[in-house]
Design a protein around this motif. Structure first.
Motif, PDB file in Angstrom:
ATOM      1  N   ALA A 117     -43.642  27.230 -46.093  1.00  0.00           N
ATOM      2  CA  ALA A 117     -43.428  26.754 -47.467  1.00  0.00           C
ATOM      3  C   ALA A 117     -44.572  25.855 -47.921  1.00  0.00           C
ATOM      4  N   ARG A 118     -45.043  24.994 -47.034  1.00  0.00           N
ATOM      5  CA  ARG A 118     -46.132  24.078 -47.378  1.00  0.00           C
ATOM      6  C   ARG A 118     -47.434  24.851 -47.582  1.00  0.00           C
ATOM      7  N   LEU A 119     -47.722  25.771 -46.668  1.00  0.00           N
ATOM      8  CA  LEU A 119     -48.939  26.574 -46.787  1.00  0.00           C
ATOM      9  C   LEU A 119     -48.908  27.424 -48.052  1.00  0.00           C
ATOM     10  N   PHE A 120     -47.752  27.989 -48.346  1.00  0.00           N
ATOM     11  CA  PHE A 120     -47.593  28.828 -49.540  1.00  0.00           C
ATOM     12  C   PHE A 120     -47.820  28.014 -50.807  1.00  0.00           C
ATOM     13  N   ALA A 121     -47.243  26.824 -50.876  1.00  0.00           N
ATOM     14  CA  ALA A 121     -47.381  25.960 -52.047  1.00  0.00           C
ATOM     15  C   ALA A 121     -48.844  25.580 -52.278  1.00  0.00           C
ATOM     16  N   ILE A 122     -49.559  25.257 -51.206  1.00  0.00           N
ATOM     17  CA  ILE A 122     -50.978  24.895 -51.328  1.00  0.00           C
ATOM     18  C   ILE A 122     -51.790  26.087 -51.831  1.00  0.00           C
TER      19      ILE A 122
END
Length: 201
Positions: free
Chosen positions: A138-143
């Motif tokens: 989720a964090r990688l996707f958001a970035i």
């Protein structure tokens, strides 16, 4: 509550399938009319439709996310050319967000086999570690969604194969797309203006 969730799931599946069917139809018609290879042709066509042209353009932008074989940069550039910087940005944003949701929904329904048909093995292998155990997807996707150079179409499909919820995905898309689109659209506009100046002398 469970029955309501089941109904919502069925409705989302029906809408996603209808959206895919509509996308294919738009691609066939657009390709035959030469709209998918020329910003000028698209601009003339959409302008001739009046107010309906806005909805056609938004639909095209949604389609280019669902069917990643289409040139997404063409749509962003055409939007700015046809509607101006602000309106073009808004219509690009609406269309791409709708397409992102459709791509996520399709991946939720059909899983990894769909990704193998739409994307290369090289692309799948490059981001395979994003979905591994313990990976903060989720964090990688958001970035990535915040960055204008990330393969957004692929990542939206990839997100659909994870346990990411509709709510989290929608929030990331709605909040992350504006910055990326603004940078992307401005960059394309500057490049296009330089090309026009070179041609016109």
């Amino acid at each position: 509550m469970e029955k309501m969730n089941d109904r919502m799931q069925v409705m989302l599946q029906v809408l996603t399938v209808c959206g895919l069917a509509g996308s294919i139809l738009l691609v066939v018609c657009g390709w035959r009319a030469g709209l998918l290879t020329s910003p000028e042709a698209m601009s003339a066509f959409v302008s001739g439709l009046g107010i309906l042209g806005i909805f056609v353009f938004i639909a095209f932008q949604a389609v280019q996310v669902v069917l990643p074989v289409l040139p997404g940069n063409l749509g962003c550039l055409a939007g700015v050319m046809m509607f101006g910087a602000w309106k073009g940005f808004i219509f690009n944003y609406i269309g791409i967000c709708l397409g992102s949701l459709m791509a996520f929904g399709l991946a939720k329904m059909y899983g990894r086999p769909l990704l193998k048909k739409l994307f290369s093995e090289k692309m799948l292998a490059k981001y395979e570690h994003w979905t591994g155990d313990g990976s903060p997807f989720a964090r990688l996707f958001a970035i990535a969604i915040f960055m204008p150079v990330a393969p957004d179409d692929f990542l939206c499909y990839l997100a659909g194969t994870t346990e990411m919820s509709w709510k989290r995905f929608t929030i990331i898309i709605l909040l992350g797309k504006p910055a990326a689109l603004a940078l992307y659209s401005m960059g394309l506009t500057v490049v296009w203006q330089q090309i026009v100046r070179l041609i016109t002398g």
